[in-house]
Motif scaffolding. Structure first.
Motif, short mmCIF file in Angstrom:
data_model
loop_
_atom_site.label_atom_id
_atom_site.label_comp_id
_atom_site.label_asym_id
_atom_site.label_seq_id
_atom_site.Cartn_x
_atom_site.Cartn_y
_atom_site.Cartn_z
N HIS A 1 0.82 -1.21 0.00
CA HIS A 1 0.00 0.00 0.00
C HIS A 1 0.86 1.26 0.00
N ARG A 2 1.99 1.21 0.67
CA ARG A 2 2.90 2.37 0.69
C ARG A 2 3.49 2.62 -0.69
N PHE A 3 3.87 1.55 -1.39
CA PHE A 3 4.41 1.70 -2.73
C PHE A 3 3.34 2.21 -3.69
N TYR A 4 2.10 1.75 -3.53
CA TYR A 4 1.01 2.19 -4.38
C TYR A 4 0.75 3.69 -4.21
N LEU A 5 0.76 4.15 -2.97
CA LEU A 5 0.41 5.55 -2.72
C LEU A 5 1.59 6.51 -2.83
N ARG A 6 2.78 6.08 -2.47
CA ARG A 6 3.91 7.00 -2.39
C ARG A 6 5.05 6.67 -3.35
N GLY A 7 4.98 5.55 -4.04
CA GLY A 7 6.01 5.18 -5.00
C GLY A 7 7.08 4.30 -4.38
N TRP A 8 8.01 3.88 -5.23
CA TRP A 8 9.06 2.95 -4.82
C TRP A 8 10.09 3.58 -3.89
N GLY A 9 10.12 4.88 -3.78
CA GLY A 9 11.10 5.54 -2.92
C GLY A 9 10.67 5.67 -1.48
N ASP A 10 9.52 5.12 -1.11
CA ASP A 10 9.02 5.24 0.26
C ASP A 10 9.82 4.34 1.20
N MET A 11 10.51 4.95 2.15
CA MET A 11 11.38 4.19 3.04
C MET A 11 10.60 3.25 3.96
N LEU A 12 9.46 3.69 4.49
CA LEU A 12 8.68 2.82 5.37
C LEU A 12 8.16 1.60 4.61
N GLY A 13 7.85 1.78 3.34
CA GLY A 13 7.44 0.63 2.53
C GLY A 13 8.52 -0.42 2.43
N TRP A 14 9.78 0.01 2.38
CA TRP A 14 10.89 -0.93 2.32
C TRP A 14 11.20 -1.52 3.69
N LEU A 15 10.86 -0.81 4.78
CA LEU A 15 11.15 -1.31 6.12
C LEU A 15 10.07 -2.24 6.67
N LEU A 16 8.84 -2.15 6.15
CA LEU A 16 7.75 -2.98 6.67
C LEU A 16 8.01 -4.49 6.58
N PRO A 17 8.66 -5.00 5.55
CA PRO A 17 8.89 -6.46 5.52
C PRO A 17 9.86 -6.96 6.59
N ILE A 18 10.63 -6.09 7.21
CA ILE A 18 11.60 -6.55 8.21
C ILE A 18 10.92 -7.16 9.43
N PRO A 19 9.98 -6.45 10.11
CA PRO A 19 9.33 -7.12 11.25
C PRO A 19 8.49 -8.31 10.82
N SER A 20 7.96 -8.28 9.61
CA SER A 20 7.21 -9.44 9.11
C SER A 20 8.12 -10.65 8.98
N ALA A 21 9.30 -10.45 8.41
CA ALA A 21 10.25 -11.55 8.24
C ALA A 21 10.76 -12.05 9.60
N LEU A 22 11.00 -11.13 10.53
CA LEU A 22 11.44 -11.54 11.86
C LEU A 22 10.36 -12.36 12.56
#
Length: 148
Positions: A20-41
């Motif tokens: 959703h972050r990439f859809y609304l803010r584009g590929w440069g959204d830092m939180l969009g790239w950080l969200l998978p980290i707690p999911s993977a952990l």
């Protein structure tokens, strides 16, 4: 133009991956790239619990990360779905009329909100229960060690 229904469903279904972050803010959204980290952990914590059992301290510390991430993304889907069309279009469709169709609430939007509320609250409560149960069991074990 960014569609509110699409954003709500992406937050609900793909939120832990940041879709959703990439859809609304584009590929440069830092939180969009950080969200998978707690999911993977959290997924790693589930795997540790399967390998070493529920007594593994790392698993009961890591598993709730996935639950809290899912619950937070479900809350985001609810916020997106309940946002007024005027506010949605002003925030995500700058230059569009206040009542532009992408900001309107439809039945699919309401479906995303209802499912996000149901699933998000269930996952949140399960994560809290799992965390506290493991914590209190650990405290009882440590208390027994001290008393012997």
């Amino acid at each position: 133009m960014k569609n509110k229904t699409t954003a709500a469903w992406l937050a609900f279904l793909g939120g832990p991956l940041g879709l959703h972050r990439f859809y609304l803010r584009g590929w440069g959204d830092m939180l969009g790239w950080l969200l998978p980290i707690p999911s993977a952990l959290g997924l790693y914590g589930i795997e540790r619990a399967r390998m070493f059992g529920l007594d593994d301290a790392w698993s009961w510390a890591l598993v709730p990360l996935l639950g809290f991430t899912i619950a937070g993304c479900a809350l985001t889907a609810i916020v997106y779905g309940l946002m007024t069309p005027e506010k949605w279009n002003a925030r995500y469709n700058a230059g569009a009329p206040a009542d532009a169709p992408p900001g309107r609430t439809q039945w699919l939007t309401i479906g995303a909100v209802v499912l996000a509320l149901l699933f998000g609250s269930t996952v949140l409560m399960a994560s809290i229960v799992f965390s506290f149960q493991r914590y209190f069991e650990y405290q009882i074990e440590e208390g027994r060690k001290i008393s012997q």
